[in-house]
Enzyme design. Structure first.
Site, PDB file in Angstrom:
ATOM      1  N   HIS A 139       0.810  -1.217   0.000  1.00  0.00           N
ATOM      2  CA  HIS A 139       0.000   0.000   0.000  1.00  0.00           C
ATOM      3  C   HIS A 139       0.847   1.273   0.000  1.00  0.00           C
ATOM      4  O   HIS A 139       0.788   2.104  -0.905  1.00  0.00           O
ATOM      5  CB  HIS A 139      -0.883   0.052   1.256  1.00  0.00           C
ATOM      6  CG  HIS A 139      -1.730  -1.146   1.488  1.00  0.00           C
ATOM      7  ND1 HIS A 139      -2.882  -1.383   0.791  1.00  0.00           N
ATOM      8  CD2 HIS A 139      -1.606  -2.180   2.361  1.00  0.00           C
ATOM      9  CE1 HIS A 139      -3.445  -2.494   1.229  1.00  0.00           C
ATOM     10  NE2 HIS A 139      -2.687  -2.995   2.185  1.00  0.00           N
TER      11      HIS A 139
HETATM   12  C1  BDR Z   1      -3.061   0.821   5.379  1.00  0.00           C
HETATM   13  O1  BDR Z   1      -3.270   0.349   6.711  1.00  0.00           O
HETATM   14  C2  BDR Z   1      -2.077  -0.138   7.239  1.00  0.00           C
HETATM   15  O2  BDR Z   1      -2.302  -1.402   7.776  1.00  0.00           O
HETATM   16  C3  BDR Z   1      -1.043  -0.123   6.151  1.00  0.00           C
HETATM   17  O3  BDR Z   1       0.205   0.252   6.684  1.00  0.00           O
HETATM   18  C4  BDR Z   1      -1.566   0.904   5.175  1.00  0.00           C
HETATM   19  O4  BDR Z   1      -1.122   2.198   5.498  1.00  0.00           O
HETATM   20  C5  BDR Z   1      -3.782  -0.084   4.419  1.00  0.00           C
HETATM   21  O5  BDR Z   1      -5.152  -0.090   4.696  1.00  0.00           O
END
Ligand code: BDR
Ligand code: CA
Length: 313
Positions: free
Chosen positions: A243
């Protein structure tokens, strides 16, 4: 072009770690003025520690790391150890950091840095809940006119939620903060799940990180090995979505991404859809566009960039 000045606001998190490594490995394009830790994936004491572990992994102990808000603006903290493990950085065996945390609060650092630099020359890169950034905007409303852009990871629309059926984690944890940010008038580029779920670390891609043979390359491969178990079980996908590195990759090569400039509103009251990013993708309202909602990525180009830059560390 001079390197773009940024502040990374983060809750590491294995994918946050990769985003930070990519930024620190790209000094020609990105000048990291500081890293501000926020509570999110794990509590603040761990995210502030993990941010320093990552700087040391990158061989950059001189980076300034500040500790910020330990709870969302109006709610109890929700964490994600079920994804990231107990430490938030489970996977590789990395040493505790020896570099210090900076004195002072992350929110003050954000405010002071934006006031010290000419307006329109500092970009904020939030990779976690938006608590630090929104608190800074609330304390110092003059900041809104000073921020060049906010490029953030958060939200989802067609891909719907990952922490509830309707909401993505970063927005869900602090929807009041997200609302302040999305209503701030600051230019926003957002990396929602719609795009990050197309940035999957398949086995050959992870093998390429490992094959770098460097500390950073091997650590990234091990982090990914750890957190992909969760996404594979949940989505039956081919690997874990990276992500947060979409944010730093966008700063280096925006041509890898495409999206639409649309209106995005944050749900802050409904119990059922709290934290939903209601994105007017089809432009069916006359609400003003306030964010560029990224939907597509050249995933091969993204992983080539990551592998090439990680080799610099
Ligand atoms: C986001 O939530 C976190 O768990 C990850 O680091 C990312 O920023 C994804 O939904
Ligand atoms: Ca994150």
């Amino acid at each position: 072009m001079p390197a773009r000045k940024i502040i990374i606001d983060t809750d590491p998190g294995q994918d946050d770690a990769v985003a930070i490594l990519l930024a620190l490995a790209s000094p020609k394009e990105i000048d990291v003025l500081g890293i501000t830790a926020v509570a999110g994936n794990v509590p603040l004491s761990l995210t502030a520690k993990n941010a320093r572990i990552v700087c040391e992994l990158a061989g950059k102990p001189e980076v300034k790391v500040f500790s910020g808000c330990d709870t969302p603006m109006a709610r109890a903290l929700v964490t994600a150890e079920h994804v990231h493990g107990k430490t938030g950085l489970d996977g590789p065996d990395l040493p505790d950091p020896t570099m210090p945390l900076q004195d002072g609060h992350a929110v003050d650092f954000i405010i002071e840095t934006l006031r010290q630099h000419p307006a329109g020359t500092v970009t904020l890169c939030p990779l976690g809940p938006l608590t630090n950034v929104a608190t800074a905007l609330k304390q110092a409303p003059d900041l809104a006119a000073r921020v060049q852009e906010i490029v953030l990871m958060g939200g989802a629309y067609f891909e719907v939620g990952n922490i509830t059926p309707a909401a993505e984690f970063n927005i869900y944890v602090d929807p009041e903060a997200a609302e302040i940010v999305f209503k701030s008038g600051i230019p926003i580029t957002m990396m929602p799940l719609d795009v990050t779920h197309k940035a999957l670390v398949t086995k050959p891609r992870n093998d390429a990180f490992r094959a770098l043979g460097t500390k950073a390359g091997i650590a990234v491969a091990e982090m990914t090995d750890f957190f992909e178990r969760f996404d594979k079980e949940k989505y039956g996908s081919n690997g874990a979505p990276l992500h947060d590195p979409c944010v730093t990759a966008y700063l280096i090569k925006p041509e890898l991404f495409s999206g639409r400039h649309i209106n995005v509103e944050i749900e802050t009251t409904s119990e059922l859809t709290l934290g939903m990013t209601v994105a007017d993708w089809w432009r069916v309202t006359d609400r003003s566009p306030n964010a560029t909602f990224i939907g597509e990525i050249d995933a091969d180009g993204f992983f080539d960039l990551l592998t090439e830059r990680l080799a610099n560390l």
